[in-house]
Design a protein around this motif. Structure first.
Motif, short mmCIF file in Angstrom:
data_model
loop_
_atom_site.label_atom_id
_atom_site.label_comp_id
_atom_site.label_asym_id
_atom_site.label_seq_id
_atom_site.Cartn_x
_atom_site.Cartn_y
_atom_site.Cartn_z
N UNK A 174 32.89 45.45 37.29
CA UNK A 174 34.29 45.46 37.63
C UNK A 174 34.53 46.74 38.61
N UNK A 175 35.37 46.18 39.69
CA UNK A 175 35.85 46.88 40.57
C UNK A 175 37.42 47.10 40.48
N UNK A 176 37.62 48.41 40.41
CA UNK A 176 39.04 48.84 40.04
C UNK A 176 39.49 49.62 41.50
N UNK A 177 40.83 49.44 41.50
CA UNK A 177 41.53 50.04 42.75
C UNK A 177 42.00 51.38 42.25
N UNK A 183 44.41 52.50 41.28
CA UNK A 183 45.47 52.66 40.14
C UNK A 183 44.72 52.44 38.89
N UNK A 184 43.54 51.98 39.11
CA UNK A 184 42.82 51.54 37.97
C UNK A 184 43.01 50.05 37.54
N UNK A 185 43.34 49.52 38.06
CA UNK A 185 43.62 48.14 38.04
C UNK A 185 42.18 47.11 38.66
N UNK A 186 41.93 46.31 37.81
CA UNK A 186 40.62 45.54 38.07
C UNK A 186 40.97 44.52 39.29
N UNK A 187 40.48 44.67 40.35
CA UNK A 187 40.61 44.00 41.68
C UNK A 187 39.58 42.77 41.75
N UNK A 188 38.43 43.01 40.94
CA UNK A 188 37.32 41.98 41.36
C UNK A 188 36.36 42.29 40.14
N UNK A 189 35.75 41.10 39.81
CA UNK A 189 34.57 41.44 38.93
C UNK A 189 33.60 40.30 39.06
#
Lengths: 85, 285
Positions: free
Chosen positions: B70-73, B75-81
């Motif tokens: 998982x890639x998180x920004x 803010x901790x939001x998943x932006x890619x997986x």
């Protein structure tokens, strides 16, 4: 979600086996550690959602809360099979 | 790892191993990223990615995840997986870093802002080596002159979508092409809507090498990846002929870092692997 076991592949060189995509393995496809899905399988939290909390022990014995530890930085979180084998 | 640190992106790697196994691995490999221990697979289960094809009494395999990243920004939001069905395949670090920085589809400005009058294309491999089972991207960059556009899928009969095509090879696997969002263009005459790209367009094709290529390559150290880019440009009045640009890269094969059950020839550095493996079997048996 119904998950299908990928059993494609067969014997390869010597004691080894080869899966449908050409990777060697010590066991026949669909056995032991080589139980991989064919088709859909769960991949966890969706893109756009908040990464669920992760609290775990790190390699130095420290308890790490990923969201706190990354301290406002972007992060990559990798779930892999094992550091041992 | 230096690239991650320089970019201000943190890296965490979680497995079902015991903390002392991670400590030995980290010591043996001078690991600088954070390794996390999830011996009861609690985190793995909370993510809903426990490999349920493995029966609970099959040690030491039970407790493994369907592996992925998982890639998180910030803010901790998943932006890619990144998840592949075959656990022999995992994403390369360059791609995850590009996703973390939101730069997957950013084109480097190599023409220095000079306008072009026809589409030009460049292609490269992102990553200098292709270890077995670790994906790299073939990255195509199209420079589209102002007033012209390219097409993305789906295209109607007679038009060619921008794409990266690989030659058939027993040893190279390819995955779904990554492309930026298209802009819809509705034709005045037919009312048909086309999917278009304008400006600089970046496409990425993930590829991986399987074991066959390793066996077949003449000296075992290089793999050749060949194929072509295809595209067709149009402006508001007319479409130009479809174009094609061949590419061929000879890339160092490289080897993945394998778990060390050593000691033994070629098995350095040692990390007491056999002992930790036995622990994985015994701990729940």
């Amino acid at each position: 979600m119904e998950i299908t076991l990928d059993t494609r592949g067969g014997p390869s060189n010597g004691p080894y086996f080869e899966d449908a995509e050409g990777f060697n393995m010590p066991e026949p496809p669909g056995n032991g550690s080589r139980r991989i899905p064919l088709g859909d399988f769960p991949t966890g939290p969706d893109v756009g959602s908040r990464l669920p909390d992760i609290v775990a022990t790190d390699q130095s014995g420290r308890t790490v809360d990923v969201h706190a530890d990354r301290a406002g930085q972007p992060a990559v979180v990798v779930f892999y099979r094992s550091a041992v084998w | 790892m230096d690239a991650y640190r320089a970019a201000g992106v943190r890296l965490y790697a979680l497995s079902y191993d015991e903390p002392d196994a991670l400590a030995d691995y980290a010591k043996a490999h001078d690991t600088t990223f954070t390794m996390l221990s999830d011996p009861d697979s609690e985190v793995i289960e909370s993510f809903g990615i426990l490999n349920t094809l493995i029966p609970p009494d099959d040690h030491p395999w039970y407790g493994l995840p369907f592996p992925g990243s998982y890639v998180v920004d910030a803010d901790g939001i998943v932006v890619a997986k990144f998840f592949e069905h075959n656990f022999a395949v995992r994403s390369g670090p360059e791609q995850m870093l590009a996703a973390a920085l939101g730069q997957e589809f950013e084109a480097e400005d190599v023409r220095g802002g000079q306008p072009v009058d026809r589409v030009s294309a460049e292609v490269m491999v992102d990553g200098d080596r292709l270890p077995m089972g670790v994906t790299r991207h073939i990255v195509a960059t199209f420079r589209v002159p102002e007033g012209q556009h390219l097409y993305g899928e789906p295209v109607p009969e007679g038009l060619v979508a921008s794409t990266i095509e690989l030659d058939d090879s027993d040893g190279i696997l390819s995955y779904e092409m990554l492309a930026p969002p298209t802009s819809p263009l509705t034709l005045a005459g037919s009312g048909e809507t086309l999917q278009t790209y304008e400006g600089d367009v970046v496409l990425r094709l993930p590829i991986a090498q399987n074991a066959r290529q390793m066996q077949k390559d003449d000296d075992g150290r290089y793999v050749t990846i060949s194929g072509r880019l295809r595209w067709q440009a149009c402006d508001d009045n007319e479409c130009f002929l479809p174009e094609s640009m061949p590419f061929s890269f000879r890339v160092e094969a490289g080897f993945p870092v394998l778990g060390d059950m050593g000691p033994g020839v070629g098995r350095v550095p040692a990390m007491n692997g056999a002992q930790h493996f036995q622990r994985l079997i015994d701990r729940r048996a």
